[in-house]
Design a protein around this motif. Structure first.
Motif, PDB file in Angstrom:
ATOM      1  N   LEU A  37       0.837  -1.207   0.000  1.00 50.29           N
ATOM      2  CA  LEU A  37       0.000   0.000   0.000  1.00 50.29           C
ATOM      3  C   LEU A  37       0.871   1.257   0.000  1.00 50.29           C
ATOM      4  CD1 LEU A  37      -3.154   0.606   2.162  1.00 50.29           C
ATOM      5  CD2 LEU A  37      -1.385   2.334   2.062  1.00 50.29           C
ATOM      6  N   LEU A  38       1.894   1.288   0.865  1.00 47.70           N
ATOM      7  CA  LEU A  38       2.785   2.445   0.928  1.00 47.70           C
ATOM      8  C   LEU A  38       3.506   2.650  -0.396  1.00 47.70           C
ATOM      9  CD1 LEU A  38       4.292   1.925   4.502  1.00 47.70           C
ATOM     10  CD2 LEU A  38       2.578   3.614   3.823  1.00 47.70           C
ATOM     11  N   ASP A  39       3.944   1.547  -1.002  1.00 46.43           N
ATOM     12  CA  ASP A  39       4.641   1.654  -2.280  1.00 46.43           C
ATOM     13  C   ASP A  39       3.713   2.144  -3.383  1.00 46.43           C
ATOM     14  OD1 ASP A  39       7.005   0.843  -1.142  1.00 46.43           O
ATOM     15  OD2 ASP A  39       6.852  -1.237  -1.801  1.00 46.43           O
ATOM     16  N   ARG A  40       2.463   1.690  -3.370  1.00 50.09           N
ATOM     17  CA  ARG A  40       1.500   2.175  -4.373  1.00 50.09           C
ATOM     18  C   ARG A  40       1.259   3.663  -4.210  1.00 50.09           C
ATOM     19  NH1 ARG A  40      -1.304  -2.541  -3.132  1.00 50.09           N
ATOM     20  NH2 ARG A  40      -2.793  -1.371  -1.860  1.00 50.09           N
ATOM     21  N   PHE A  41       1.096   4.106  -2.958  1.00 51.27           N
ATOM     22  CA  PHE A  41       0.854   5.517  -2.685  1.00 51.27           C
ATOM     23  C   PHE A  41       2.027   6.363  -3.172  1.00 51.27           C
ATOM     24  CE2 PHE A  41       1.329   9.070   0.409  1.00 51.27           C
ATOM     25  CZ  PHE A  41       0.186   9.780   0.075  1.00 51.27           C
ATOM     26  N   ALA A  42       3.243   5.976  -2.784  1.00 45.93           N
ATOM     27  CA  ALA A  42       4.430   6.719  -3.212  1.00 45.93           C
ATOM     28  C   ALA A  42       4.591   6.646  -4.728  1.00 45.93           C
ATOM     29  CB  ALA A  42       5.671   6.163  -2.516  1.00 45.93           C
ATOM     30  N   GLY A  43       4.302   5.470  -5.306  1.00 43.97           N
ATOM     31  CA  GLY A  43       4.443   5.305  -6.741  1.00 43.97           C
ATOM     32  C   GLY A  43       3.486   6.177  -7.539  1.00 43.97           C
TER      33      GLY A  43
END
Length: 383
Positions: free
Chosen positions: A159-165
């Motif tokens: 989830l964090l990676d999707r948000f940052a991505g």
């Protein structure tokens, strides 16, 4: 748990226009759709009295109408990335907390649980499974729950990676996973992300308008797009106004309530400690240390919010000066015979907003202090 950075204020700096990302065409189209309504509200506001008269709207009524129009456009600009990501992160945390609580219960149950061989029934023995409530059955559930925790952590990281991505690919905002986590946890993270997103979208609109101006000298077309550029200045003012309201009316007052409650608790604990028997003093002292940690975190949180509130005030002051020009532009366009290039927002004006320096990142390398910070964030989030 790695070190956390609990203030991702760097989000507002250095958004690259060249990043592959969002098409601002739908935003421009939405503003165009609202142009006539916005112009009408501004014209009515000019004619309205300062204070209310019987059966007649005053300037404040029309400002409210204008804000509703601007909020609608801001909703399109901002989208649901931040609120949906934050809600999903908190939901994962709550699920993980429930699993950890269940594991703790199971470990307690295991203390008095029988061995499976002493309690297994015929049916369980036939199926080759441990007796319900036995040590073996409890160990199996603990293993299942621990695997569930690992799966939740995997989902959390994704989830964090999707948000940052998405911030990176759609808005050109470069942040690490840790900064994404910080922005989603801290109560004013939405204002940081929203500022970055709105400035990036406005910069792209400015770029598009310059391309249009270079491609055509048709004044009817240019007049329409200059009006769009003017409305974007009003969007910035509205964004800052909403953020400032959150600081003044929500987060800082709520933090003061949390602090007052913790102060009362510390006073009660200190009073109890002073009269406690020797066997109970250690427990009171441990509680007092936790309460003092919370007090430190509250002070750090207030400093963070105060700093961002000050930056928001600075940004609002600059944006309001730009908005005065924008309103004058919208009025001028109604009667303009020729259009001048000065009607576009200059790069210097844009940089004057972008260069409002963010505060330093606040490092919290201690896991226990981070947990206290997270507790305060969650409580503030309920305001």
């Amino acid at each position: 748990m790695p070190k956390r950075l609990l203030l991702a204020a760097a989000l507002v700096a250095g958004t690259p226009l060249g990043a592959q990302g969002r098409d601002v065409g739908p935003v421009i189209a939405e503003i165009e759709e609202d142009l006539d309504a916005i112009r009408g509200i501004i014209a009515d506001m000019d004619e309205a009295p300062e204070s209310a008269l019987p059966f007649r709207a005053d300037k404040e009524d029309f400002r409210d109408d204008l804000n509703r129009q601007l909020d609608r456009v801001l909703g399109l600009v901002l989208g649901d990335l931040y609120p949906e990501s934050r809600a999903a992160l908190f939901a994962l945390d709550e699920e993980a907390e429930a699993v950890r609580a269940r594991i703790a219960e199971l470990r307690i149950e295991r203390i008095t649980a029988p061995r499976s061989e002493d309690a297994v029934g015929v049916w369980d023995r036939t199926l080759g499974r441990p007796a319900p409530g036995s040590i073996e059955a409890i160990d199996e559930e603990i293993a299942t729950r621990e695997a569930q925790l690992k799966e939740l952590e995997t989902r959390r990281v994704a989830l964090l990676d999707r948000f940052a991505g998405e911030l990176r690919t759609v808005y050109g905002v470069e942040i690490t996973r840790e900064e994404a986590e910080a922005a989603l946890y801290q109560v004013n993270g939405s204002t940081i992300v929203e500022s970055a997103v709105v400035f990036e979208v406005i910069a792209r609109i400015e770029e598009r308008l310059r391309e249009i101006r270079a491609a055509t000298d048709e004044e009817a077309v240019l007049r329409r797009y200059y009006a769009v550029a003017a409305v974007t200045r009003l969007l910035v003012v509205r964004l800052y106004e909403r953020h400032l309201r959150d600081y003044e009316e929500e987060w800082l007052p709520k933090l003061a309530e949390i602090e007052a409650r913790n102060d009362r608790l510390m006073a009660d604990t200190e009073a109890a400690l002073s009269t406690a028997e020797a066997g109970r003093r250690e427990a009171y002292q441990g509680n007092l240390e936790v309460q003092r940690q919370v007090d430190e975190v509250i002070d750090a949180y207030r400093a963070m919010l105060d700093g961002r509130e000050g930056l928001t005030r600075d940004g609002l002051e600059v944006a309001r000066k730009d908005a005065d020009v924008a309103l004058n532009t919208l009025r001028t366009l109604e009667a303009a015979v020729s259009l001048q290039s000065q009607m576009l927002w200059s790069s210097e004006e844009f940089e004057s907003l972008m260069e409002i320096a963010p505060p330093e990142l606040l490092p919290l390398g201690d896991d226990e202090m981070f947990q206290r910070f997270l507790d305060v964030s969650r409580e503030l989030a309920t305001s």
